[in-house]
Write a protein that holds these residues in place. Structure first.
Motif, PDB file in Angstrom:
ATOM      1  N   LEU A  90       0.815  -1.389   0.069  1.00 24.57           N
ATOM      2  CA  LEU A  90      -0.105   0.049   0.504  1.00 24.57           C
ATOM      3  C   LEU A  90       0.450   1.289   0.075  1.00 24.57           C
ATOM      4  O   LEU A  90       0.647   2.087  -0.667  1.00 24.57           O
ATOM      5  N   ALA A  91       2.061   1.127   0.749  1.00 25.88           N
ATOM      6  CA  ALA A  91       2.631   2.602   0.693  1.00 25.88           C
ATOM      7  C   ALA A  91       3.536   2.593  -0.516  1.00 25.88           C
ATOM      8  O   ALA A  91       3.253   3.704  -0.956  1.00 25.88           O
ATOM      9  N   HIS A  92       3.630   1.250  -1.299  1.00 23.86           N
ATOM     10  CA  HIS A  92       4.004   1.857  -2.903  1.00 23.86           C
ATOM     11  C   HIS A  92       3.731   2.138  -3.547  1.00 23.86           C
ATOM     12  O   HIS A  92       3.817   3.572  -4.149  1.00 23.86           O
ATOM     13  N   LEU A  93       2.420   1.802  -3.286  1.00 28.51           N
ATOM     14  CA  LEU A  93       0.632   2.577  -3.778  1.00 28.51           C
ATOM     15  C   LEU A  93       0.789   4.077  -4.125  1.00 28.51           C
ATOM     16  O   LEU A  93       0.675   4.548  -5.097  1.00 28.51           O
ATOM     17  N   TYR A  94       0.679   4.228  -2.614  1.00 27.96           N
ATOM     18  CA  TYR A  94       0.008   5.525  -2.782  1.00 27.96           C
ATOM     19  C   TYR A  94       1.883   6.612  -3.144  1.00 27.96           C
ATOM     20  O   TYR A  94       1.210   7.852  -3.477  1.00 27.96           O
ATOM     21  N   GLU A  95       2.826   5.702  -2.854  1.00 30.28           N
ATOM     22  CA  GLU A  95       3.659   7.100  -3.845  1.00 30.28           C
ATOM     23  C   GLU A  95       3.556   7.440  -4.852  1.00 30.28           C
ATOM     24  O   GLU A  95       4.074   8.008  -5.303  1.00 30.28           O
ATOM     25  N   ARG A  96       3.002   6.558  -5.683  1.00 26.39           N
ATOM     26  CA  ARG A  96       2.522   6.626  -7.479  1.00 26.39           C
ATOM     27  C   ARG A  96       1.878   8.282  -7.882  1.00 26.39           C
ATOM     28  O   ARG A  96       1.850   8.022  -8.660  1.00 26.39           O
ATOM     29  N   TYR A  97       0.667   8.843  -6.485  1.00 29.11           N
ATOM     30  CA  TYR A  97      -0.295   9.466  -6.573  1.00 29.11           C
ATOM     31  C   TYR A  97       0.098  11.096  -6.026  1.00 29.11           C
ATOM     32  O   TYR A  97       1.136  10.656  -4.606  1.00 29.11           O
ATOM     33  N   THR A  98       0.070  12.098  -6.474  1.00 29.57           N
ATOM     34  CA  THR A  98      -0.096  13.194  -6.266  1.00 29.57           C
ATOM     35  C   THR A  98      -0.738  13.765  -4.894  1.00 29.57           C
ATOM     36  O   THR A  98      -1.874  12.423  -3.917  1.00 29.57           O
ATOM     37  N   ASP A  99      -0.274  14.340  -3.942  1.00 29.71           N
ATOM     38  CA  ASP A  99      -1.297  14.969  -2.861  1.00 29.71           C
ATOM     39  C   ASP A  99      -2.339  15.212  -3.232  1.00 29.71           C
ATOM     40  O   ASP A  99      -3.392  14.609  -2.170  1.00 29.71           O
ATOM     41  N   ASP A 100      -2.242  16.036  -4.425  1.00 25.97           N
ATOM     42  CA  ASP A 100      -3.680  16.385  -4.711  1.00 25.97           C
ATOM     43  C   ASP A 100      -4.824  15.119  -5.236  1.00 25.97           C
ATOM     44  O   ASP A 100      -5.379  15.126  -5.050  1.00 25.97           O
ATOM     45  N   GLU A 101      -4.015  14.350  -5.577  1.00 22.88           N
ATOM     46  CA  GLU A 101      -4.899  13.042  -5.870  1.00 22.88           C
ATOM     47  C   GLU A 101      -4.953  11.979  -5.076  1.00 22.88           C
ATOM     48  O   GLU A 101      -6.306  11.531  -5.714  1.00 22.88           O
ATOM     49  N   LEU A 102      -4.220  11.853  -4.090  1.00 24.95           N
ATOM     50  CA  LEU A 102      -4.841  11.411  -2.947  1.00 24.95           C
ATOM     51  C   LEU A 102      -6.023  12.363  -2.297  1.00 24.95           C
ATOM     52  O   LEU A 102      -7.155  11.089  -1.706  1.00 24.95           O
ATOM     53  N   LYS A 103      -6.026  13.042  -2.169  1.00 26.68           N
ATOM     54  CA  LYS A 103      -6.959  14.099  -1.968  1.00 26.68           C
ATOM     55  C   LYS A 103      -8.161  13.859  -2.558  1.00 26.68           C
ATOM     56  O   LYS A 103      -9.610  13.310  -1.721  1.00 26.68           O
TER      57      LYS A 103
END
Length: 125
Positions: A90-103
């Motif tokens: 999951l941590a590796h997956l999160y790295e693929r997205y910008t903070d704005d995309e995650l928001k």
């Protein structure tokens, strides 16, 4: 949500355990409210979780008539290492997205969850 955990798969035992982890000790009635399950179904759910030593029933110290369902922390203590590879993925997956995309993703998940709760409430009254 618990770090590294996932949304409930929809299976009652999983969602009941997830609720107790997120919200803390609850009564059977409170679990029924949060899950939309009937009281008889909640009793069966608690029985199944208790038989696996995942939760326990304890008397409320302020009102001995109330029974609280709580996570059996001792039983779950060893689960962290079981999920370590999943958490790392999951941590590796999160790295693929910008903070704005995650928001944006989080906003969608919150809104869709609210719609699902409203639909469940409408169906279960």
């Amino acid at each position: 949500m618990i770090p590294g955990s996932r949304p409930s798969s929809g299976r009652p035992a999983t969602s009941g355990r997830d609720l107790l982890q997120r919200l803390g000790p609850l009564t059977a009635g409170e679990l029924a409210q949060h899950t939309g399950l009937a009281p008889a179904s909640i009793s069966g759910l608690i029985d199944r979780l208790e038989s696996r030593w995942l939760v326990r029933r304890v008397r409320d110290t302020k009102d001995r008539r109330r029974v609280i369902v709580e996570i059996n922390s001792e039983q779950l203590a060893g689960f962290a290492e079981l999920f370590a590879p999943f958490v790392a993925a999951l941590a590796h997956l999160y790295e693929r997205y910008t903070d704005d995309e995650l928001k944006l993703i989080l906003d969608y998940l919150k809104r869709s969850t609210a719609l699902q709760r409203e639909a469940t409430e409408a169906l279960t009254g």
